[in-house]
Scaffold this active site. Sequence first.
Site, PDB file in Angstrom:
ATOM      1  N   TRP A 146       0.712  -1.007  -0.709  1.00 19.69           N
ATOM      2  CA  TRP A 146      -0.229  -0.148  -0.306  1.00 19.69           C
ATOM      3  C   TRP A 146       0.886   1.107   0.507  1.00 19.69           C
ATOM      4  O   TRP A 146       1.673   1.299   0.179  1.00 19.69           O
ATOM      5  CB  TRP A 146      -0.971  -0.300   0.964  1.00 19.69           C
ATOM      6  N   ASP A 192      -1.995  -6.656   8.976  1.00 25.56           N
ATOM      7  CA  ASP A 192      -3.159  -5.300   8.641  1.00 25.56           C
ATOM      8  C   ASP A 192      -4.031  -6.069   7.809  1.00 25.56           C
ATOM      9  O   ASP A 192      -4.675  -6.561   6.230  1.00 25.56           O
ATOM     10  CB  ASP A 192      -2.427  -4.546   7.205  1.00 25.56           C
ATOM     11  N   LYS A 209     -14.187  -0.172   5.010  1.00 16.82           N
ATOM     12  CA  LYS A 209     -14.419  -0.935   3.548  1.00 16.82           C
ATOM     13  C   LYS A 209     -15.498  -1.185   3.550  1.00 16.82           C
ATOM     14  O   LYS A 209     -16.829  -1.480   3.437  1.00 16.82           O
ATOM     15  CB  LYS A 209     -13.469  -1.889   2.388  1.00 16.82           C
TER      16      LYS A 209
HETATM   17  C1  LMR Z   1      -7.157   2.496  -0.349  1.00 13.15           C
HETATM   18  O1  LMR Z   1      -5.868   2.347  -0.717  1.00 13.15           O
HETATM   19  O2  LMR Z   1      -6.672   3.152  -2.088  1.00 13.15           O
HETATM   20  C2  LMR Z   1      -7.551   2.977   0.128  1.00 13.15           C
HETATM   21  O3  LMR Z   1      -6.875   2.052   1.631  1.00 13.15           O
HETATM   22  C3  LMR Z   1      -7.657   4.247   0.686  1.00 13.15           C
HETATM   23  C4  LMR Z   1      -6.024   5.382   1.040  1.00 13.15           C
HETATM   24  O4  LMR Z   1      -6.464   5.352   2.284  1.00 13.15           O
HETATM   25  O5  LMR Z   1      -5.276   4.655   0.463  1.00 13.15           O
END
Ligand code: LMR
Length: 396
Positions: free
Chosen positions: A130, A211, A246
């Site tokens: 992420w 996570d 989500k």
């Molecule tokens: C994403 O990865 O798009 C979501 O988890 C929202 C975010 O906060 O980045």
Amino acid sequence: MFEQVKMAPPDAILGLTEAFKNDTRPGKINLGVGVYKTAQNETPVLECVKRAGERVVQAETTKSYLPIPGAPEYGCYVREMLFGADSEIVQNERAVTAHTPGGTAALRVAGDLIKKSFPDASIWLSSPTWANHNGVFSAAGIETESYPYYDAANKCLALDDMMAALAQVPAGDVVLFHACCHNPTGMDPNAEQWKAIAGLAAERGFLPFVDFAYQGFGKGLEEDAAGLRAFCRAGCELIVSSSFSKNFGLYKERVGALTILADSADAAARVFSQMKRCIRRNYSNPPAHGGALVTTVLGDPELRALWEGEVKEMRDRINGMRKLFVDTLKAKGVEQDFSFITTQRGMFSFSGLNKDQVGTLREKHAIYIVGSGRINVAGMTPGNMDVLCEAIAEVL
Ligand code: LMR
């Protein structure tokens, strides 16, 4: 003083939403941020949340502060969701939970806790991961390292490389795993692979950090906890960040949690005391409304059943879009094999589109995707699929 301050770059994900909002072209498509949309291109309030909301407002008698870790019953429901209602962990009080403002705050509080308790520990992140993981842990002052996760050429897990890298992680370091619906690749280990990873964690003595932002979006609410529970079975202590953004559609209410699983109730209580100090210094205590909504739904059999149905509906729609996406690309004459997209799970697809292609999609077609080529499948609809696939066919 402020004259010297430089402009920061836009956020890789939320910055796209801003740019999308400012785009005046009709028919623009936002497949950036991980937010669920219906076939009508809306992000609705779930029916179970609407009904719980009426009750929460009626029952509320005060706006006084919540405790630092939030309402205790919220923590109980979080632990049931993570470990299973009849888990020994829940009964023996080896796990403690704080309600955090979203999963992101859980990550940051965990980061502060790690830095305070284990100042020399590094945190290992999957490559890719992420877009915000690195920033959150760096902000907490932790060294970040990465381990191989995804084989981009073969569009699958880089399992051998991952296991080889994890076998070298020093005892006492922390390794972050995505419980399900890996963000951004959509590729998760299977049950056997989780077992092997958990075995390695127990043997090597690194601390797994799970996570868990997408419970229910992969295979099901229980099924998606398989990886997490494999670590429990292997006897690991754990850090878990989780989120109802989500699966309850409660994005703006900021409803997340940080849970620590320790070897004993005693150790868990000591860690909890440190966690509360970290929270007090960050945001003092959490906002109440979102947590009350979740607690109300999970505590009422009828609302809970309604919620489980709504989660399934979201999951099924996303999987339907995966198939339609692959079929439509083919129908538009794309010869490249995109069938791997139907094996990925959760909101995201790692399309394999490169930076230039992503740039052209945005400039020429008003289609917004994250620079890594991550596409939010939950933003696809039967209505935008033709336009989307024609544009992708053009940039390939
Ligand atoms: C994403 O990865 O798009 C979501 O988890 C929202 C975010 O906060 O980045």
